[in-house]
Structure formats: C-alpha cells, structure tokens
Design an enzyme around this catalytic site. Structure first.
Site, short mmCIF file in Angstrom:
data_model
loop_
_atom_site.label_atom_id
_atom_site.label_comp_id
_atom_site.label_asym_id
_atom_site.label_seq_id
_atom_site.Cartn_x
_atom_site.Cartn_y
_atom_site.Cartn_z
N SER A 161 47.25 -12.41 109.35
CA SER A 161 46.01 -13.20 109.32
C SER A 161 45.19 -12.78 108.09
O SER A 161 45.35 -11.66 107.58
CB SER A 161 45.19 -12.89 110.58
OG SER A 161 43.89 -13.46 110.49
N GLY B 212 55.51 -16.48 121.89
CA GLY B 212 54.23 -17.21 121.95
C GLY B 212 54.43 -18.68 121.62
O GLY B 212 53.61 -19.28 120.94
N GLY C 132 49.78 -23.58 120.37
CA GLY C 132 49.36 -23.37 118.98
C GLY C 132 50.47 -23.27 117.95
O GLY C 132 51.36 -24.14 117.88
N VAL D 63 42.75 -21.26 112.20
CA VAL D 63 43.63 -22.36 112.63
C VAL D 63 43.10 -22.85 113.98
O VAL D 63 42.83 -22.04 114.88
CB VAL D 63 45.09 -21.87 112.83
CG1 VAL D 63 46.03 -23.05 113.03
CG2 VAL D 63 45.56 -20.99 111.68
N TYR E 205 40.48 -6.63 116.36
CA TYR E 205 41.46 -7.69 116.06
C TYR E 205 41.93 -7.55 114.60
O TYR E 205 43.13 -7.60 114.31
CB TYR E 205 40.86 -9.08 116.29
CG TYR E 205 41.81 -10.19 115.88
CD1 TYR E 205 42.95 -10.46 116.65
CD2 TYR E 205 41.63 -10.91 114.70
CE1 TYR E 205 43.86 -11.45 116.26
CE2 TYR E 205 42.54 -11.89 114.30
CZ TYR E 205 43.64 -12.16 115.09
OH TYR E 205 44.55 -13.12 114.69
P1 NDP Z 1 47.28 -19.62 120.85
O1 NDP Z 1 46.35 -18.96 121.81
O2 NDP Z 1 47.25 -21.10 120.77
O3 NDP Z 1 48.78 -19.14 121.13
C1 NDP Z 1 49.08 -17.79 121.38
C2 NDP Z 1 50.48 -17.69 121.96
O4 NDP Z 1 50.77 -16.30 122.18
C3 NDP Z 1 50.62 -18.39 123.30
O5 NDP Z 1 51.83 -19.10 123.31
C4 NDP Z 1 50.66 -17.26 124.31
O6 NDP Z 1 51.52 -17.61 125.39
C5 NDP Z 1 51.29 -16.15 123.47
N1 NDP Z 1 51.01 -14.82 124.01
C6 NDP Z 1 49.81 -14.18 124.10
N2 NDP Z 1 49.97 -12.99 124.70
C7 NDP Z 1 51.30 -12.87 124.99
C8 NDP Z 1 52.07 -11.87 125.62
N3 NDP Z 1 51.52 -10.74 126.08
N4 NDP Z 1 53.40 -12.06 125.74
C9 NDP Z 1 53.97 -13.20 125.29
N5 NDP Z 1 53.29 -14.19 124.69
C10 NDP Z 1 51.96 -14.02 124.55
O7 NDP Z 1 46.95 -18.97 119.44
P2 NDP Z 1 47.59 -19.19 117.97
O8 NDP Z 1 48.71 -20.13 118.01
O9 NDP Z 1 46.47 -19.45 117.06
O10 NDP Z 1 48.10 -17.70 117.68
C11 NDP Z 1 49.44 -17.39 117.33
C12 NDP Z 1 49.44 -16.20 116.39
O11 NDP Z 1 48.80 -16.55 115.18
C13 NDP Z 1 48.72 -14.96 116.91
O12 NDP Z 1 49.46 -13.82 116.54
C14 NDP Z 1 47.39 -15.00 116.17
O13 NDP Z 1 46.83 -13.72 116.03
C15 NDP Z 1 47.84 -15.57 114.84
N6 NDP Z 1 46.80 -16.17 114.02
C16 NDP Z 1 45.99 -17.15 114.55
C17 NDP Z 1 45.01 -17.72 113.76
C18 NDP Z 1 44.04 -18.72 114.29
O14 NDP Z 1 42.95 -18.89 113.69
N7 NDP Z 1 44.34 -19.45 115.34
C19 NDP Z 1 44.85 -17.32 112.36
C20 NDP Z 1 45.75 -16.28 111.93
C21 NDP Z 1 46.69 -15.76 112.73
P3 NDP Z 1 51.30 -17.24 126.92
O15 NDP Z 1 49.82 -17.16 127.16
O16 NDP Z 1 51.97 -18.37 127.64
O17 NDP Z 1 52.01 -15.94 127.10
C1 8X3 Z 2 42.64 -15.53 113.16
C2 8X3 Z 2 41.72 -15.87 112.06
O1 8X3 Z 2 39.42 -15.38 111.10
O2 8X3 Z 2 39.54 -16.13 113.41
O3 8X3 Z 2 43.50 -14.49 112.79
O4 8X3 Z 2 40.25 -13.91 112.82
S1 8X3 Z 2 40.18 -15.29 112.37
#
Ligand code: NDP
Ligand code: 8X3
Length: 268
Positions: free
Chosen positions: A154, A23, A27, A200, A167
């Site tokens: 998370s 990923g 992000g 985030v 989720y």
């Molecule tokens: P983004 O949507 O910005 O990034 C998500 C990344 O995951 C992208 O690079 C996407 O790439 C990749 N991804 C999604 N599905 C797949 C797949 N099937 N195979 C490979 N790659 C995949 O979100 P975040 O950076 O915020 O999220 C990153 C992680 O952090 C996640 O696990 C999320 O649950 C976790 N998180 C996020 C929070 C938030 O508030 N943002 C808080 C807590 C945890 P692509 O689409 O190119 O495949």
């Molecule tokens: C992402 C944080 O609170 O939007 O894991 O679910 S929240």
C-alpha cells in the site's frame, strides 16, 4: 477460419496456470479472480466467507476460468493454512501464482489511544498471515522451478498517516518481507512483486470502521478513488511479463491522490 472466434495464448495468457488468491471474496481479490478468469487461469480462491466464493464460481467460469476451486481459509491460523495447502487435490497443488491479498485495517486512532485487539488483528492478518501462506506455498514453487508471488502492499507502507500507524506498519513490513523474499529466491526462477495501491474503493473502509457504512463512504467523498479492477489490471500486467522480467514493485494511486497525506477533494 474466422479470426474473431480464435483464442490465442496472447488473449488468454494465463491459460492452465493455477492462481491462488487469498481474500478473493471481496474487493481487489474478487477483481483479480475475474481478470485472471478472463486470462484463462485455473482459480484457487480462499477467504473465510467461502459462501461468497461459491457464489462467484458460475460467473468466473463464464468469464473464462479453466476451473475454479474454493477453500474456506483464515490466514491467521497457521495450522489451517498448512493443512489446506498440503491437502489440496493433486491437480491443484502446482500453484503457479500466489496473490497474498487477504488483509484489512481496523480503526483509525492515535497509537496511545488505539485498541490492542484491532492491532493484533491487523498484524496477525497482514503480516503473519501473509508469512504463513508464503511459507506453505513457496517451497513447492522452488521445487518445481516456477512461480510468482504477488503481495499486496500500500501507499501506507511508504508513508505513515496520522491515526494509522499500526496499519501502515503492517504494510511497511509487507514491503520489507517482499524485498527479503526476492533476495532469498535469487538463483531460482520464482518472482516476487509487491503491488502498492493508494485508496481503492472496496469494503476496506467499512471493515476499518467495524461496519459503519456512513463513515466509510466519507473516505471516498469528493474524489475519484482507484477501483479494485484498476489494481487487478496492474497485477495481471505484472504476472504476464516475460519469465526473465521481475516487476519488483508497482506503486499506483488515482490522479486525486499524491501520497498517503495529499488528496484533491472537490467540495461541491
Ligand atoms: P476488502 O475488505 O474488500 O477485501 C479484503 C479481503 O481479505 C476479503 O476477501 C476478506 O475475506 C479477506 N480477509 C480478511 N481477513 C482475512 C483472513 N483472516 N483470512 C482470509 N481472508 C481474509 O478490502 P480490499 O480488497 O481493499 O483489500 C485487499 C488488500 O488490499 C488488503 O491487503 C489491503 O490491505 C490492500 N489494500 C487496500 C487498499 C484500499 O484502499 N482498499 C489500498 C492498498 C492496499 P473474508 O472476510 O471473507 O475472509
Ligand atoms: C489502503 C490505503 O491510504 O487507506 O492501504 O491506508 S489507505
């Protein structure tokens, strides 16, 4: 010799280490790629959107990455995961750090009204995908007697919020899997860390609301959320502790968030 131009292992603590970041196209994963590049790592970047990864390569090299290799990978596809890990060029096979970051949320609905396709996408990515990548990479770490697995959890895994049960359940599962993996690796030097951020500001909400940017922007209205770089900073810290120190869990939020339910939103 000028001290300002000297590069040391202290300022490039990941020099030569191979970091596999799933990923990495957006992000938190993209921010990790940048902070690990500055730390001198060799970056193995995966996401479905490999074009985005390729666009990042020049900047990552300029930031200090020793080398960058990108792969198009859908973590939900167990055969593809195994084939890609097995087929890595030999110079990329000895993965030192695995960041299981690929993940997403879909929808915000009551369980009895939720969309089953959304549930399956979250479970397949956040739980099964994380397991497939772990299963493909960790045996090599055990064989080589070195490695660190960092999983993205998370605050949602610690406390369920209304309309987010599925989720939140995937992130609770991530916490239990991280705990179990740490137990299973006891007796090896391989470390396991779960990094559990609150809100985030990334593409996360846009993905959750299937591309509705207006609705996504409202999630962050009136408060200061964490930025992806804040989380990358915590991850870099966890992986640069001395080899005998295992940071089991980091729970971090912005000062405007107390837990999954309590936020300090300014209305003006
Ligand atoms: P983004 O949507 O910005 O990034 C998500 C990344 O995951 C992208 O690079 C996407 O790439 C990749 N991804 C999604 N599905 C797949 C797949 N099937 N195979 C490979 N790659 C995949 O979100 P975040 O950076 O915020 O999220 C990153 C992680 O952090 C996640 O696990 C999320 O649950 C976790 N998180 C996020 C929070 C938030 O508030 N943002 C808080 C807590 C945890 P692509 O689409 O190119 O495949
Ligand atoms: C992402 C944080 O609170 O939007 O894991 O679910 S929240």
């Amino acid at each position: 010799m000028s001290t300002t131009s000297r590069t040391t292992t202290t300022d490039r603590p990941l020099r030569g280490k191979i970091a596999f970041i799933t990923g990495a196209s957006s992000g938190i994963g993209a921010a990790c790629a940048t902070s690990f590049a500055r730390a001198g790592a060799r970056l193995l970047l995966a996401a479905r959107r490999n074009d985005r990864l390729q666009d990042m390569v020049i900047d990552l090299r300029a930031a200090g990455a020793e080398d960058v290799h990108t792969v198009a990978l859908d973590v939900r596809d167990k055969k593809q995961v195994q084939t890609i890990v097995d087929g890595l060029p030999s110079s990329w096979q000895a993965i030192d750090i695995l960041i299981n970051n690929a993940g997403l949320s879909r929808g915000l609905e009551k369980v009895y009204e939720g969309k089953i396709d959304d549930w399956e996408e979250m479970i397949d990515t956040n739980v099964k995908g994380l397991l497939y990548v772990t299963r493909a990479v960790v045996p090599g770490m055990v064989r080589r007697g070195a490695g660190h697995v960092v999983n993205l959890g998370s605050t949602a895994g610690h406390m369920t919020y209304p309309n987010g049960a599925v989720y939140c359940a995937t992130k609770a599962a991530e916490n239990r899997i991280s705990e179990g993996l740490r137990e299973d690796l006891l007796g090896t030097p391989v470390r396991v860390t779960t990094i559990d951020p609150g809100m985030v500001e990334t593409e996360f909400s846009k993905v959750r609301f299937h591309g509705d940017e207006g609705r996504a922007a409202k999630v962050y209205q009136g408060l200061t959320p964490l930025q992806a770089e804040d989380v990358a900073d915590a991850i870099l810290w966890a992986v640069t502790r001395p080899a005998h120190v295992n940071i089991a869990q980091v729970l971090l939020t912005s000062v405007d968030q107390a837990n999954s339910l309590l936020f300090n939103r300014r209305t003006s």
